[in-house]
Write an enzyme that holds these catalytic residues in place. Structure first.
Site, mmCIF file in Angstrom:
data_model
loop_
_atom_site.group_PDB
_atom_site.id
_atom_site.type_symbol
_atom_site.label_atom_id
_atom_site.label_comp_id
_atom_site.label_asym_id
_atom_site.label_seq_id
_atom_site.Cartn_x
_atom_site.Cartn_y
_atom_site.Cartn_z
ATOM 1 N N VAL A 36 0.738 -1.102 -0.018
ATOM 2 C CA VAL A 36 0.040 -0.168 0.087
ATOM 3 C C VAL A 36 0.891 1.406 -0.129
ATOM 4 O O VAL A 36 0.353 2.380 -0.228
ATOM 5 C CB VAL A 36 -1.074 0.150 1.177
ATOM 6 N N TYR A 73 3.147 6.091 15.297
ATOM 7 C CA TYR A 73 1.676 5.367 15.174
ATOM 8 C C TYR A 73 0.721 6.261 15.511
ATOM 9 O O TYR A 73 -0.272 6.469 14.762
ATOM 10 C CB TYR A 73 1.980 4.303 16.021
HETATM 11 N N1 LIG Z 1 -4.263 -5.772 16.742
HETATM 12 C C1 LIG Z 1 -4.594 -4.675 17.527
HETATM 13 O O1 LIG Z 1 -4.614 -4.735 18.706
HETATM 14 C C2 LIG Z 1 -4.813 -3.342 16.771
HETATM 15 C C3 LIG Z 1 -5.359 -2.380 17.614
HETATM 16 C C4 LIG Z 1 -5.409 -0.888 16.929
HETATM 17 C C5 LIG Z 1 -5.353 -0.728 15.511
HETATM 18 N N2 LIG Z 1 -4.840 -1.856 14.880
HETATM 19 C C6 LIG Z 1 -4.856 -1.529 13.342
HETATM 20 O O2 LIG Z 1 -5.556 -2.688 12.551
HETATM 21 C C7 LIG Z 1 -4.962 -2.929 11.391
HETATM 22 C C8 LIG Z 1 -4.543 -4.563 11.306
HETATM 23 O O3 LIG Z 1 -3.789 -4.810 12.282
HETATM 24 P P1 LIG Z 1 -3.410 -6.541 12.855
HETATM 25 O O4 LIG Z 1 -3.418 -6.339 14.349
HETATM 26 O O5 LIG Z 1 -4.312 -7.406 12.262
HETATM 27 O O6 LIG Z 1 -2.039 -6.539 12.360
HETATM 28 P P2 LIG Z 1 -1.364 -7.667 11.593
HETATM 29 O O7 LIG Z 1 0.298 -7.350 11.602
HETATM 30 O O8 LIG Z 1 -1.838 -9.011 12.143
HETATM 31 O O9 LIG Z 1 -1.657 -7.653 10.008
HETATM 32 C C9 LIG Z 1 -1.482 -6.470 9.178
HETATM 33 C C10 LIG Z 1 -1.220 -6.914 7.819
HETATM 34 O O10 LIG Z 1 -0.996 -5.999 6.926
HETATM 35 C C11 LIG Z 1 0.142 -6.293 6.253
HETATM 36 N N3 LIG Z 1 0.973 -5.311 5.777
HETATM 37 C C12 LIG Z 1 1.990 -4.557 6.404
HETATM 38 N N4 LIG Z 1 2.519 -3.704 5.600
HETATM 39 C C13 LIG Z 1 1.784 -3.837 4.403
HETATM 40 C C14 LIG Z 1 2.051 -2.889 3.386
HETATM 41 N N5 LIG Z 1 2.690 -2.123 3.133
HETATM 42 N N6 LIG Z 1 1.160 -3.120 2.251
HETATM 43 C C15 LIG Z 1 0.338 -3.997 2.352
HETATM 44 N N7 LIG Z 1 0.160 -4.859 3.456
HETATM 45 C C16 LIG Z 1 0.745 -4.619 4.379
HETATM 46 C C17 LIG Z 1 0.905 -7.273 6.790
HETATM 47 O O11 LIG Z 1 1.603 -8.289 5.913
HETATM 48 C C18 LIG Z 1 -0.204 -7.967 7.695
HETATM 49 O O12 LIG Z 1 -0.808 -9.061 6.833
HETATM 50 C C19 LIG Z 1 -3.471 -2.165 11.365
HETATM 51 O O13 LIG Z 1 -3.713 -0.859 10.653
HETATM 52 C C20 LIG Z 1 -3.280 -1.705 12.889
HETATM 53 O O14 LIG Z 1 -2.729 -0.867 13.026
HETATM 54 C C21 LIG Z 1 -4.685 -3.149 15.452
#
Ligand SMILES: NC(=O)c1ccc[n+]([C@@H]2O[C@H](COP(=O)([O-])OP(=O)(O)OC[C@H]3O[C@@H](n4cnc5c(N)ncnc54)[C@H](O)[C@@H]3O)[C@@H](O)[C@H]2O)c1
Length: 259
Positions: free
Chosen positions: A62, A158
Site C-alpha cells: 500500500v 503510530y
Molecule cells: N491488533 C490490534 O490490537 C490493533 C489495535 C489498533 C489498531 N490496529 C490496526 O488494525 C490494522 C490491522 O492490524 P492487525 O493487528 O491485524 O495487524 P497484523 O500485523 O496482524 O496484520 C497486518 C497485515 O498488514 C500487512 N501489511 C503490512 N504492511 C503492508 C503494506 N505496506 N502493504 C500491504 N500490506 C501490508 C501485513 O503483512 C499483515 O498481513 C492495522 O492498521 C493496525 O494498526 C490493530
C-alpha cells in the site's frame, strides 16, 4: 437493518492475517466478493484460498501508489465495479529501540510508519474513490486505532499516523458525499492477534496491566472489528458518514482505574 452485502465487491488490504483476514471473512459471509491483498504473497494467497470461491488474492504494497492503482484496476477488470474499500494494512514497531520518547524516536521508523499507515490509507482511499466517483456509489473504511484518538507514550509515529487517518477520512467524507460515497473509520482498541498475543497477553502480569485499562476486561477479538467494518460497509449505515467507530471495550471512554 440490512447488513447484507450480496453482490457487493470489496477489497481488503493487509488481509493475510489478523483483523484484515477476519474482515474479509465477514464480508464474504455477508455475501460480498472480496479481493484480499497484502505484501505477504504466500500467506495472502493461502488466506484467500481458505475463504472459498468468492475470495481472491492480489498482492500489493500500500505504500506504493502504482501497486494500489493496479489492485483497484484488477478488481474492476474482473468484477466491473468496486463497492467497498477497506484500508486495513498497517504497521507499528515493537522493537525496544523504537519504543522511546520523541526526541530519540528513529527518523526511519517515523518515515516508514507514516508511509504505510497514513500514506497507504490515502493511496487506497484515493484509488478507490476514482472508481467510486464513476459509479456514483461506494463505501471506504479506514482502520485507525485508539492511538489516533488518545495519545499513547513511546509510539509517536503510530499515534500521529492514526490520528491523521481519522482526520483525512473526515475530509474525504465531506468531499465525496456528493458522489454517493461514504468514508468512515474503525478504531480498534487492543485486539488479540498473533502479534499482540506475544506482545501483551502471553505474560500474565503484562496482560493484567493492559486489561486494567479496559472496562470490559478482555481484549477485542478480530471478529469484533470485522463486525464494525461490515456494518459500515452495508446499507444499514447508509446515513453514517465521516464517523470514527471506536471498538475498544470502553478503553477510551474514561478512566477505568481507581485514583
Ligand atoms: N491488533 C490490534 O490490537 C490493533 C489495535 C489498533 C489498531 N490496529 C490496526 O488494525 C490494522 C490491522 O492490524 P492487525 O493487528 O491485524 O495487524 P497484523 O500485523 O496482524 O496484520 C497486518 C497485515 O498488514 C500487512 N501489511 C503490512 N504492511 C503492508 C503494506 N505496506 N502493504 C500491504 N500490506 C501490508 C501485513 O503483512 C499483515 O498481513 C492495522 O492498521 C493496525 O494498526 C490493530
Amino acid at each position: 437493518m440490512d447488513t447484507g452485502l450480496n453482490d457487493k465487491v470489496a477489497i481488503v488490504t493487509g488481509a493475510a492475517q489478523g483483523i484484515g483476514r477476519s474482515a474479509a471473512e465477514k464480508l464474504i459471509a455477508r455475501g460480498a466478493a472480496v479481493v484480499l491483498s497484502d505484501v505477504q504473497r504466500e500467506a495472502g494467497a493461502a488466506a484467500a484460498a481458505a475463504l472459498g470461491a468468492r475470495a481472491s488474492f492480489v498482492p500489493c504494497d500500500v505504500a506504493r501508489y502504482e501497486e494500489v492503482e493496479s489492485l483497484v484496476g484488477a478488481t474492476v477488470a474482473r468484477f466491473g465495479r468496486l463497492d467497498i474499500m477497506v484500508n486495513n494494512a498497517g504497521i507499528n514497531s515493537n522493537r525496544p529501540e523504537d519504543r522511546v520518547t520523541a526526541e530519540r524516536y528513529p527518523l526511519e521508523t517515523w518515515r516508514r510508519i507514516i508511509e504505510v499507515d497514513l500514506t497507504g490509507a490515502f493511496h487506497g482511499s484515493r484509488a478507490a474513490a476514482r472508481q467510486m466517483v464513476l459509479q456514483k456509489s461506494g463505501a471506504i473504511i479506514n482502520v485507525a486505532s485508539v492511538a489516533g484518538v488518545v495519545a499513547l507514550r513511546l509510539q509517536v509515529g503510530y499515534v500521529a499516523a492514526k490520528a491523521a487517518v481519522i482526520r483525512m477520512s473526515e475530509a474525504m467524507a465531506c468531499e465525496l458525499a456528493p458522489h454517493g460515497i461514504r468514508v468512515n473509520v474503525v478504531s480498534p482498541g487492543s485486539v488479540l492477534t498473533d502479534g499482540t498475543r506475544e506482545l501483551f497477553y502471553a505474560d500474565a502480569e503484562k496482560a493484567r496491566r493492559v486489561l486494567s485499562f479496559i472496562p470490559q476486561n478482555r481484549p477485542g477479538e478480530t471478529r469484533d472489528i470485522a463486525d464494525a467494518i461490515a456494518f459500515l460497509a452495508s446499507d444499514a449505515a447508509a446515513y453514517i458518514n465521516g464517523h470514527n467507530l471506536i471498538v475498544d471495550g470502553g478503553w477510551t471512554c474514561g478512566f477505568t482505574r481507581d485514583f
